[in-house]
Scaffold this motif. Structure first.
Motif, PDB file in Angstrom:
ATOM      1  N   LYS A  93      18.559  -0.835  -4.331  1.00  0.00           N
ATOM      2  CA  LYS A  93      17.540  -0.483  -5.322  1.00  0.00           C
ATOM      3  C   LYS A  93      16.865  -1.868  -5.776  1.00  0.00           C
ATOM      4  CE  LYS A  93      20.401   2.948  -7.078  1.00  0.00           C
ATOM      5  NZ  LYS A  93      21.418   3.711  -8.081  1.00  0.00           N
ATOM      6  N   SER A  94      17.668  -2.785  -5.840  1.00  0.00           N
ATOM      7  CA  SER A  94      17.084  -4.326  -6.233  1.00  0.00           C
ATOM      8  C   SER A  94      16.025  -4.736  -5.087  1.00  0.00           C
ATOM      9  CB  SER A  94      18.344  -5.131  -6.346  1.00  0.00           C
ATOM     10  OG  SER A  94      17.729  -6.586  -6.492  1.00  0.00           O
ATOM     11  N   ILE A  95      16.452  -4.743  -3.929  1.00  0.00           N
ATOM     12  CA  ILE A  95      15.566  -5.279  -2.885  1.00  0.00           C
ATOM     13  C   ILE A  95      14.241  -4.315  -2.730  1.00  0.00           C
ATOM     14  CG2 ILE A  95      15.544  -5.078  -0.390  1.00  0.00           C
ATOM     15  CD1 ILE A  95      18.634  -6.000  -0.194  1.00  0.00           C
ATOM     16  N   LYS A  96      14.518  -3.049  -2.881  1.00  0.00           N
ATOM     17  CA  LYS A  96      13.351  -2.285  -3.012  1.00  0.00           C
ATOM     18  C   LYS A  96      12.439  -2.256  -4.193  1.00  0.00           C
ATOM     19  CE  LYS A  96      12.179   2.944  -3.924  1.00  0.00           C
ATOM     20  NZ  LYS A  96      12.602   3.941  -4.273  1.00  0.00           N
ATOM     21  N   ALA A  97      13.054  -2.684  -5.246  1.00  0.00           N
ATOM     22  CA  ALA A  97      12.188  -2.935  -6.267  1.00  0.00           C
ATOM     23  C   ALA A  97      11.458  -4.271  -6.057  1.00  0.00           C
ATOM     24  CB  ALA A  97      12.995  -2.990  -7.666  1.00  0.00           C
ATOM     25  N   LYS A  98      12.166  -5.188  -5.742  1.00  0.00           N
ATOM     26  CA  LYS A  98      11.336  -6.456  -5.373  1.00  0.00           C
ATOM     27  C   LYS A  98      10.363  -6.260  -4.261  1.00  0.00           C
ATOM     28  CE  LYS A  98      15.264  -9.414  -6.662  1.00  0.00           C
ATOM     29  NZ  LYS A  98      16.407 -10.423  -5.945  1.00  0.00           N
ATOM     30  N   LEU A  99      10.695  -5.370  -3.207  1.00  0.00           N
ATOM     31  CA  LEU A  99       9.525  -5.257  -2.178  1.00  0.00           C
ATOM     32  C   LEU A  99       8.468  -4.514  -2.757  1.00  0.00           C
ATOM     33  CD1 LEU A  99      11.973  -4.707   0.796  1.00  0.00           C
ATOM     34  CD2 LEU A  99      10.473  -6.718   0.348  1.00  0.00           C
ATOM     35  N   ALA A 107       7.230  -4.660  -6.050  1.00  0.00           N
ATOM     36  CA  ALA A 107       6.723  -5.618  -6.621  1.00  0.00           C
ATOM     37  C   ALA A 107       5.678  -6.529  -5.993  1.00  0.00           C
ATOM     38  CB  ALA A 107       7.660  -6.324  -7.647  1.00  0.00           C
ATOM     39  N   ASP A 108       6.013  -6.926  -4.719  1.00  0.00           N
ATOM     40  CA  ASP A 108       5.371  -7.480  -3.789  1.00  0.00           C
ATOM     41  C   ASP A 108       4.187  -6.990  -3.207  1.00  0.00           C
ATOM     42  OD1 ASP A 108       6.975  -9.901  -4.478  1.00  0.00           O
ATOM     43  OD2 ASP A 108       8.336  -9.734  -3.034  1.00  0.00           O
ATOM     44  N   SER A 109       4.118  -5.642  -3.075  1.00  0.00           N
ATOM     45  CA  SER A 109       3.416  -5.062  -2.427  1.00  0.00           C
ATOM     46  C   SER A 109       1.905  -5.018  -2.948  1.00  0.00           C
ATOM     47  CB  SER A 109       3.913  -3.282  -2.567  1.00  0.00           C
ATOM     48  OG  SER A 109       2.630  -2.532  -1.761  1.00  0.00           O
ATOM     49  N   LYS A 110       1.050  -5.040  -2.112  1.00  0.00           N
ATOM     50  CA  LYS A 110      -0.491  -5.047  -2.604  1.00  0.00           C
ATOM     51  C   LYS A 110      -1.174  -3.613  -2.938  1.00  0.00           C
ATOM     52  CE  LYS A 110      -0.464  -9.650  -2.164  1.00  0.00           C
ATOM     53  NZ  LYS A 110       0.300 -10.178  -3.080  1.00  0.00           N
ATOM     54  N   ALA A 111      -0.157  -2.809  -2.477  1.00  0.00           N
ATOM     55  CA  ALA A 111      -0.761  -1.287  -2.858  1.00  0.00           C
ATOM     56  C   ALA A 111      -0.966  -1.039  -4.111  1.00  0.00           C
ATOM     57  CB  ALA A 111       0.304  -0.150  -2.156  1.00  0.00           C
ATOM     58  N   THR A 112      -1.507   0.015  -4.350  1.00  0.00           N
ATOM     59  CA  THR A 112      -1.948   0.263  -5.828  1.00  0.00           C
ATOM     60  C   THR A 112      -1.348   1.580  -6.257  1.00  0.00           C
ATOM     61  OG1 THR A 112      -4.063   1.819  -5.140  1.00  0.00           O
ATOM     62  CG2 THR A 112      -4.393  -0.412  -5.902  1.00  0.00           C
ATOM     63  N   SER A 113      -0.972   2.476  -5.668  1.00  0.00           N
ATOM     64  CA  SER A 113      -0.216   3.534  -5.945  1.00  0.00           C
ATOM     65  C   SER A 113       1.533   3.223  -5.854  1.00  0.00           C
ATOM     66  CB  SER A 113      -0.315   5.010  -5.336  1.00  0.00           C
ATOM     67  OG  SER A 113       0.241   4.948  -3.907  1.00  0.00           O
ATOM     68  N   VAL A 114       2.200   4.035  -6.687  1.00  0.00           N
ATOM     69  CA  VAL A 114       3.845   3.842  -6.602  1.00  0.00           C
ATOM     70  C   VAL A 114       4.219   4.280  -5.219  1.00  0.00           C
ATOM     71  CG1 VAL A 114       6.022   4.579  -7.388  1.00  0.00           C
ATOM     72  CG2 VAL A 114       4.255   3.906  -9.026  1.00  0.00           C
ATOM     73  N   ALA A 115       3.768   5.613  -4.807  1.00  0.00           N
ATOM     74  CA  ALA A 115       4.227   6.148  -3.501  1.00  0.00           C
ATOM     75  C   ALA A 115       3.885   5.109  -2.447  1.00  0.00           C
ATOM     76  CB  ALA A 115       3.478   7.438  -3.198  1.00  0.00           C
ATOM     77  N   ALA A 116       2.825   4.638  -2.530  1.00  0.00           N
ATOM     78  CA  ALA A 116       2.377   3.345  -1.408  1.00  0.00           C
ATOM     79  C   ALA A 116       3.189   2.212  -1.523  1.00  0.00           C
ATOM     80  CB  ALA A 116       0.816   3.229  -1.385  1.00  0.00           C
ATOM     81  N   GLU A 152       6.289   2.254  -2.514  1.00  0.00           N
ATOM     82  CA  GLU A 152       7.565   2.610  -1.999  1.00  0.00           C
ATOM     83  C   GLU A 152       7.687   2.570  -0.433  1.00  0.00           C
ATOM     84  OE1 GLU A 152      10.877   5.685  -3.425  1.00  0.00           O
ATOM     85  OE2 GLU A 152       8.893   6.692  -2.990  1.00  0.00           O
ATOM     86  N   CYS A 153       6.664   2.889   0.234  1.00  0.00           N
ATOM     87  CA  CYS A 153       6.313   3.078   1.666  1.00  0.00           C
ATOM     88  C   CYS A 153       6.477   1.829   2.126  1.00  0.00           C
ATOM     89  CB  CYS A 153       5.121   4.017   2.033  1.00  0.00           C
ATOM     90  SG  CYS A 153       5.140   5.678   1.755  1.00  0.00           S
ATOM     91  N   ASP A 154       5.442   0.809   1.598  1.00  0.00           N
ATOM     92  CA  ASP A 154       5.649  -0.598   2.093  1.00  0.00           C
ATOM     93  C   ASP A 154       7.135  -1.208   1.952  1.00  0.00           C
ATOM     94  OD1 ASP A 154       2.984  -0.469   2.403  1.00  0.00           O
ATOM     95  OD2 ASP A 154       2.395  -1.596   0.710  1.00  0.00           O
ATOM     96  N   ALA A 155       7.937  -0.958   1.102  1.00  0.00           N
ATOM     97  CA  ALA A 155       9.039  -1.466   0.430  1.00  0.00           C
ATOM     98  C   ALA A 155      10.004  -0.870   1.590  1.00  0.00           C
ATOM     99  CB  ALA A 155       9.727  -1.140  -0.720  1.00  0.00           C
ATOM    100  N   TYR A 156      10.085   0.452   2.015  1.00  0.00           N
ATOM    101  CA  TYR A 156      10.901   0.992   2.873  1.00  0.00           C
ATOM    102  C   TYR A 156      10.400   0.500   4.249  1.00  0.00           C
ATOM    103  CZ  TYR A 156      12.882   4.141  -0.290  1.00  0.00           C
ATOM    104  OH  TYR A 156      13.768   4.784  -1.432  1.00  0.00           O
TER     105      TYR A 156
END
Length: 110
Positions: A37-43, A45-54, A56-60
């Motif tokens: 959960k922590s790793i996903k949250a950090k990733l 936060a670092d994503s340049k995407a604008t939507s939450v879904a995008a 999340e996809c970037d993190a995964y």
């Protein structure tokens, strides 16, 4: 097939040997699950995407998350191997106890 003393002793040794290994393996697995959960949250936060879904996809899809998931897979495999090893030892001991009881009832051992 009778279970001999050597096999029973090996089963007791297996239980003793894994008495500390299994909790440590379980602790690693639980830690890695929580860290996901922590790793996903950090990733995210670092994503340049604008939507939450995008995000999340970037993190995964991130290589760090993939490395983490591989570590989690290895931790689960280690824990399951230890658990099965202990279960097998306990089954051997239970079968030996039944065998001893049967032999006593037949008057074959004192």
């Amino acid at each position: 097939m009778l279970i001999d003393d050597e096999r029973v002793q090996a089963a007791f040794n297996a239980l003793e040997q894994t008495a500390q290994d299994l909790p440590e393996a379980r602790g690693r697995r639980v830690y890695l699950e929580a860290a996901s959960k922590s790793i996903k949250a950090k990733l995210m936060a670092d994503s340049k995407a604008t939507s939450v879904a995008a995000k999340e996809c970037d993190a995964y899809a991130h290589s760090n998350y993939e490395i983490h998931i591989e570590g989690l897979r290895e931790a689960v495999i280690e824990e399951e191997k230890l658990r099965l090893y202990r279960d097998n030892a306990a089954i051997t001991i239970d079968a030996w106890r039944t065998q001893q009881s049967t032999l006593r009832s037949m008057g074959k051992i004192g």
